[in-house]
Design an enzyme around this catalytic site. Sequence first.
Site, PDB file in Angstrom:
ATOM      1  N   GLY A  12      33.381  29.632  48.768  1.00 14.64           N
ATOM      2  CA  GLY A  12      32.001  29.204  48.566  1.00 14.64           C
ATOM      3  C   GLY A  12      30.984  30.302  48.759  1.00 14.64           C
ATOM      4  O   GLY A  12      30.441  30.860  47.804  1.00 14.64           O
TER       5      GLY A  12
ATOM      6  N   ARG B 265      22.954  19.163  55.807  1.00 18.65           N
ATOM      7  CA  ARG B 265      22.172  20.396  55.687  1.00 18.65           C
ATOM      8  C   ARG B 265      22.242  21.004  54.289  1.00 18.65           C
ATOM      9  O   ARG B 265      21.389  21.776  53.915  1.00 18.65           O
ATOM     10  CB  ARG B 265      22.589  21.418  56.742  1.00 18.65           C
TER      11      ARG B 265
ATOM     12  N   HIS C 114      38.116  30.146  53.499  1.00 17.95           N
ATOM     13  CA  HIS C 114      37.001  30.414  54.428  1.00 17.95           C
ATOM     14  C   HIS C 114      36.718  31.903  54.525  1.00 17.95           C
ATOM     15  O   HIS C 114      37.618  32.681  54.869  1.00 17.95           O
ATOM     16  CB  HIS C 114      37.214  29.842  55.831  1.00 17.95           C
TER      17      HIS C 114
ATOM     18  N   ARG D 135      28.097  17.294  55.256  1.00 15.78           N
ATOM     19  CA  ARG D 135      28.052  17.408  56.716  1.00 15.78           C
ATOM     20  C   ARG D 135      27.259  16.265  57.313  1.00 15.78           C
ATOM     21  O   ARG D 135      26.390  15.685  56.657  1.00 15.78           O
ATOM     22  CB  ARG D 135      27.413  18.749  57.119  1.00 15.78           C
TER      23      ARG D 135
ATOM     24  N   HIS E 223      26.363  26.021  48.893  1.00 14.38           N
ATOM     25  CA  HIS E 223      25.222  26.909  49.116  1.00 14.38           C
ATOM     26  C   HIS E 223      24.240  26.960  47.959  1.00 14.38           C
ATOM     27  O   HIS E 223      23.161  27.531  48.095  1.00 14.38           O
ATOM     28  CB  HIS E 223      25.709  28.278  49.579  1.00 14.38           C
TER      29      HIS E 223
ATOM     30  N   GLU F  52      45.159  23.172  54.504  1.00 13.51           N
ATOM     31  CA  GLU F  52      44.414  24.383  54.122  1.00 13.51           C
ATOM     32  C   GLU F  52      44.327  25.242  55.365  1.00 13.51           C
ATOM     33  O   GLU F  52      43.826  24.799  56.400  1.00 13.51           O
ATOM     34  CB  GLU F  52      43.014  24.016  53.616  1.00 13.51           C
TER      35      GLU F  52
ATOM     36  N   GLU G 183      35.131  17.647  51.301  1.00 22.55           N
ATOM     37  CA  GLU G 183      35.376  18.083  52.683  1.00 22.55           C
ATOM     38  C   GLU G 183      34.493  17.270  53.615  1.00 22.55           C
ATOM     39  O   GLU G 183      33.291  17.124  53.361  1.00 22.55           O
ATOM     40  CB  GLU G 183      35.008  19.557  52.863  1.00 22.55           C
TER      41      GLU G 183
ATOM     42  N   HIS H 168      31.113  20.006  50.924  1.00 28.20           N
ATOM     43  CA  HIS H 168      31.236  19.509  52.296  1.00 28.20           C
ATOM     44  C   HIS H 168      29.994  18.683  52.606  1.00 28.20           C
ATOM     45  O   HIS H 168      28.892  19.226  52.666  1.00 28.20           O
ATOM     46  CB  HIS H 168      31.352  20.725  53.237  1.00 28.20           C
TER      47      HIS H 168
ATOM     48  N   THR I 296      32.057  26.107  59.354  1.00 28.82           N
ATOM     49  CA  THR I 296      33.221  25.511  60.024  1.00 28.82           C
ATOM     50  C   THR I 296      33.992  26.609  60.752  1.00 28.82           C
ATOM     51  O   THR I 296      34.660  27.423  60.127  1.00 28.82           O
ATOM     52  CB  THR I 296      34.116  24.806  58.980  1.00 28.82           C
TER      53      THR I 296
ATOM     54  N   ASN J 263      33.344  26.122  45.884  1.00 28.99           N
ATOM     55  CA  ASN J 263      32.521  25.349  46.822  1.00 28.99           C
ATOM     56  C   ASN J 263      31.042  25.592  46.496  1.00 28.99           C
ATOM     57  O   ASN J 263      30.570  26.725  46.524  1.00 28.99           O
ATOM     58  CB  ASN J 263      32.863  25.799  48.250  1.00 28.99           C
TER      59      ASN J 263
HETATM   60  N1  PXP Z   1      37.541  25.637  53.014  1.00 35.85           N
HETATM   61  C1  PXP Z   1      36.992  24.790  53.905  1.00 35.85           C
HETATM   62  C2  PXP Z   1      37.830  23.677  54.432  1.00 35.85           C
HETATM   63  C3  PXP Z   1      35.645  24.937  54.314  1.00 35.85           C
HETATM   64  O1  PXP Z   1      35.123  24.082  55.208  1.00 35.85           O
HETATM   65  C4  PXP Z   1      34.876  25.969  53.736  1.00 35.85           C
HETATM   66  C5  PXP Z   1      33.434  26.108  54.108  1.00 35.85           C
HETATM   67  O2  PXP Z   1      32.737  24.953  53.763  1.00 35.85           O
HETATM   68  C6  PXP Z   1      35.492  26.808  52.790  1.00 35.85           C
HETATM   69  C7  PXP Z   1      36.832  26.638  52.472  1.00 35.85           C
HETATM   70  C8  PXP Z   1      34.747  27.891  52.096  1.00 35.85           C
HETATM   71  O3  PXP Z   1      34.292  28.861  52.998  1.00 35.85           O
HETATM   72  P1  PXP Z   1      33.299  29.965  52.471  1.00 35.85           P
HETATM   73  O4  PXP Z   1      32.016  29.256  52.114  1.00 35.85           O
HETATM   74  O5  PXP Z   1      33.143  30.865  53.646  1.00 35.85           O
HETATM   75  O6  PXP Z   1      33.911  30.620  51.283  1.00 35.85           O
END
Ligand code: PXP
Length: 272
Positions: free
Chosen positions: A244, A61, A206, A57, A22, A163, A82, A55, A113, A19
């Site tokens: 991510g 952002r 996540h 949004r 960031h 997921e 996403e 993602h 999220t 991801n």
């Molecule tokens: N999976 C989904 C569906 C998410 O929304 C996110 C965050 O955007 C992630 C995984 C990755 O989370 P993290 O950035 O905390 O690794």
Amino acid sequence: MTFSGSQLTAFEAPLLGVNIDHVATVRNARGGRFPDPVAAALLAVEAGADIITFHLREDRRHIRDEDVQRLKAHVRVPLNFEAAVTDEMLDIIERTAPEHVCLVPERREEVTTEGGLEVAGQLSRLTEACARLSAKGSRVSLFIGADPVQIEAAARAGAPCVELHTGALANAWWDGDQTALQHELARLKEGLRFARSLGLRTHAGHGLALSTNLPIDDPHLRLDTVSSTALVAALPDVAELHIGHALIGQSMFVGMRQAIADFKAEAIRARR
Ligand code: PXP
């Protein structure tokens, strides 16, 4: 590149969805064009990312609409788009036609999220969204908690994948709370098992991190602590991991030596 959950064995590592949100967060902090999330995606693919996740949004952002178009134009592994289940996002996804879509809940004021989608409570809307996106050729996943009610609803909505949200597990890991960690791990395992029994392909993500991501004065965790990433990756039902924040954070540490050397060398060359 993709394979079905039924072909998974305990000896195959899960696919890694990187991801890149960031990278865009850092770019947007200065409002310019660097660091470019698309350049980061290309590097991620070169380094072994199986999937590029982002993602878009509602408040834009991090990832922006033009990033999505450029990712589509340049990235040669599956894109995992996403987004929240809004008419605006469904239209953009349809136009983008990514290989994968992950529908997520979204609250404007949240930092990230926070929970899973409420699928059971909006089954007809999600059934419609899954049908609409599947018709355009995207493989749809629903981001949900490891809750049997939501898992069953996801299957009824016609999503081929779910997921499962590992945020609570990741928080327990950061806190060094073994009781909560074991509870979340058991809940995740049971959720994965149930989802697979309904024929769903199962992903997780996540908040997952490495044990080298520890703050220097952390009272709970040590370098030899099994990482939250390893705890989840070890579960044979996890076909894909989506990571991510900690991965982009880790890049700073493993990349900082080289970055400093590059800037020093540039300054030295400029004086020659
Ligand atoms: N999976 C989904 C569906 C998410 O929304 C996110 C965050 O955007 C992630 C995984 C990755 O989370 P993290 O950035 O905390 O690794």
